[in-house]
Design a protein around this motif. Structure first.
Motif, short mmCIF file in Angstrom:
data_model
loop_
_atom_site.label_atom_id
_atom_site.label_comp_id
_atom_site.label_asym_id
_atom_site.label_seq_id
_atom_site.Cartn_x
_atom_site.Cartn_y
_atom_site.Cartn_z
N ASN A 1 -42.60 43.04 -12.44
CA ASN A 1 -42.65 42.05 -12.84
C ASN A 1 -42.28 41.47 -14.44
O ASN A 1 -41.98 40.22 -14.62
N THR A 2 -42.09 42.33 -15.13
CA THR A 2 -40.86 42.07 -17.08
C THR A 2 -39.90 41.69 -16.45
O THR A 2 -39.22 40.47 -16.68
N ILE A 3 -39.09 42.14 -15.66
CA ILE A 3 -37.19 41.22 -15.02
C ILE A 3 -37.90 40.54 -14.43
O ILE A 3 -36.41 39.50 -14.42
N GLY B 1 -45.93 36.87 -7.22
CA GLY B 1 -44.72 35.85 -7.77
C GLY B 1 -44.87 35.06 -8.45
O GLY B 1 -44.06 34.90 -8.33
N MET B 2 -46.03 35.60 -8.99
CA MET B 2 -45.40 34.25 -10.33
C MET B 2 -44.54 34.39 -11.32
O MET B 2 -43.89 33.11 -11.85
N GLY B 3 -43.76 35.36 -11.95
CA GLY B 3 -42.75 35.27 -13.21
C GLY B 3 -41.71 35.22 -11.83
O GLY B 3 -40.72 34.24 -12.97
N ILE B 4 -41.46 34.75 -10.66
CA ILE B 4 -39.71 34.00 -10.03
C ILE B 4 -40.31 32.84 -9.91
O ILE B 4 -39.73 32.01 -10.05
N LEU B 5 -41.20 32.36 -9.98
CA LEU B 5 -42.27 30.60 -10.30
C LEU B 5 -41.72 30.11 -11.59
O LEU B 5 -41.33 29.26 -12.31
N VAL B 6 -41.95 31.08 -12.50
CA VAL B 6 -42.27 31.00 -13.80
C VAL B 6 -40.75 30.42 -14.91
O VAL B 6 -39.79 30.22 -15.07
N LEU B 7 -39.80 31.45 -13.81
CA LEU B 7 -38.10 31.54 -14.70
C LEU B 7 -37.62 30.93 -13.02
O LEU B 7 -36.59 29.86 -13.70
N SER C 1 -35.80 33.33 -21.78
CA SER C 1 -36.72 32.58 -20.42
C SER C 1 -37.37 33.82 -20.07
O SER C 1 -39.30 33.47 -19.57
N ASN C 2 -37.42 35.14 -20.25
CA ASN C 2 -38.09 35.79 -19.62
C ASN C 2 -38.78 36.57 -19.92
O ASN C 2 -40.18 37.06 -20.53
N ALA C 3 -38.87 36.31 -21.82
CA ALA C 3 -39.84 36.87 -22.85
C ALA C 3 -40.53 36.11 -22.01
O ALA C 3 -41.83 36.18 -22.68
N VAL C 4 -40.44 34.26 -22.39
CA VAL C 4 -41.76 33.33 -22.63
C VAL C 4 -42.67 33.41 -20.83
O VAL C 4 -43.72 33.52 -20.70
N LYS C 5 -41.70 33.99 -19.95
CA LYS C 5 -42.05 34.09 -18.61
C LYS C 5 -43.62 34.75 -19.49
O LYS C 5 -44.31 35.27 -18.87
N GLY D 1 -29.20 41.76 -20.17
CA GLY D 1 -28.95 40.23 -19.66
C GLY D 1 -28.96 39.59 -18.87
O GLY D 1 -29.84 40.16 -17.78
N ASN D 2 -28.83 38.64 -18.69
CA ASN D 2 -28.75 37.52 -16.98
C ASN D 2 -27.94 38.54 -16.11
O ASN D 2 -28.45 37.99 -15.48
N ARG D 3 -27.48 39.08 -15.81
CA ARG D 3 -27.04 39.54 -15.09
C ARG D 3 -27.80 40.22 -14.69
O ARG D 3 -28.25 40.16 -13.39
N LEU D 4 -28.50 41.30 -14.98
CA LEU D 4 -29.23 42.01 -14.19
C LEU D 4 -31.17 41.09 -13.87
O LEU D 4 -31.56 41.48 -12.77
N ILE D 5 -31.06 40.33 -14.75
CA ILE D 5 -32.12 39.56 -14.40
C ILE D 5 -32.43 38.30 -13.49
O ILE D 5 -32.74 38.09 -12.68
N PHE D 6 -30.55 38.24 -13.26
CA PHE D 6 -30.22 37.10 -11.77
C PHE D 6 -30.52 37.67 -10.74
O PHE D 6 -30.29 37.39 -10.12
N GLY D 7 -29.78 39.09 -10.47
CA GLY D 7 -29.91 39.84 -9.19
C GLY D 7 -31.00 40.08 -8.90
O GLY D 7 -31.88 40.92 -8.04
N PHE D 8 -32.06 40.85 -10.42
CA PHE D 8 -32.94 41.16 -9.52
C PHE D 8 -33.87 39.94 -8.93
O PHE D 8 -34.77 40.42 -8.24
N LEU D 9 -33.86 39.19 -9.50
CA LEU D 9 -34.25 37.74 -9.31
C LEU D 9 -34.62 37.35 -7.86
O LEU D 9 -35.23 37.03 -6.48
N ILE D 10 -33.02 37.53 -7.28
CA ILE D 10 -32.67 37.18 -6.03
C ILE D 10 -33.26 38.35 -4.78
O ILE D 10 -34.13 37.93 -4.37
N VAL D 11 -33.15 39.05 -5.40
CA VAL D 11 -34.07 40.72 -4.65
C VAL D 11 -34.81 40.29 -4.14
O VAL D 11 -35.62 40.41 -3.39
N VAL D 12 -35.79 39.99 -5.66
CA VAL D 12 -36.96 39.89 -5.43
C VAL D 12 -37.96 38.74 -4.35
O VAL D 12 -38.81 38.79 -3.62
#
Length: 246
Positions: free
Chosen positions: A12-14, A145-151, A165-169, A217-228
């Motif tokens: 949820n956090t990432i 799935g809220m985090g996905i939509l917010v990001l 963006s993740n902090a704001v999310k 940073g961004n790379r981890l968040i982006f990869g996590f986002l796609i998978v989730v």
């Protein structure tokens, strides 16, 4: 249940979508789906709070932007929570499942849509308030799935910084989850004991997830986002198909 809460707190956090772990765990515990939906908000509330505190401590939370986006989101939450009380929980699932899959493909083909600065336009920023109001309705209804939509919606701000963006999310997630939790509590749709037990794992996962996001940073968040997004989209669609066939 604590283990499921920890894993969900990290996810949820990432990125988002950790509720797809905690909701089945709560129902396996014996909770009715609507009670599980409300109880899950307790654990999410604690994990998002822990994540916000961690992002704030490391100077990654833009309070001005967070508050500007929170208001329209909060206005949508009571509408979604009211719908969750009177509509079946799977009402929006296939539609959002398809949206997540399509957006995952779009982002993989064009990562700069979310991970680069200045990709939007003045016209796109006009959609920020109605988009976040719609997210508020969804959050009040189902949360998962809220985090996905917010990001994804955060790309309209053109920041290009997925950590910020993740902090704001997580800030938005904390406040809207608090509002939804109050409404579910009013309707008696929360079982507090399992919710608080799961929250123990969620809090730890929230802190760990925030630190990972800051460090990688961004790379981890982006990869996590796609998978989730892919996993969430498939989960929503497959679940809907089995419900229709059943």
């Amino acid at each position: 249940m604590i283990v499921a809460g920890f894993l969900a707190g990290v996810v949820n956090t990432i990125a988002g979508g950790g509720s797809f772990m905690t909701l089945p765990a709560l129902m396996l515990f014996g909770l009715d789906p609507k009670i599980a939906n409300g109880t899950n908000r307790v654990a999410v509330l604690f994990s998002s709070g822990a994540a916000v505190a961690t992002f704030h401590k490391h100077g990654h939370l833009d309070h001005k932007l967070a508050n500007r986006l929170t208001l329209p989101t909060m206005l949508g939450v009571p509408v979604g929570a009211w719908l969750a009380v009177y509509l079946p929980p799977d009402a929006f699932e296939p539609v959002f499942g398809a949206i997540f899959l399509v957006m995952a493909v779009v982002l993989m083909l064009n990562p700069k849509r979310i991970a680069a600065a200045n990709v939007g336009s003045v016209n796109s920023r006009r959609w920020i308030k109605p988009v976040f109001f719609a997210i508020g309705i969804y959050v009040g209804f189902i949360q998962a799935g809220m985090g996905i939509l917010v990001l994804l919606a955060m790309s309209l701000t053109n920041s290009g910084d997925l950590v910020a963006s993740n902090a704001v999310k997580n800030w938005i997630g904390f406040l809207v989850t608090l509002a939804a939790t109050v409404m579910f509590a009013i309707y008696g749709l929360i079982d507090w004991l399992p919710g608080l037990v799961m929250a123990v794992g969620n809090v730890t996962g929230g802190v760990v997830g925030a630190k990972l996001a800051i460090r990688k940073g961004n790379r981890l968040i982006f990869g996590f986002l796609i998978v989730v997004m892919i996993a969430t989209g498939l989960k929503l669609i497959v679940t809907s198909i089995f419900q229709w066939l059943g």
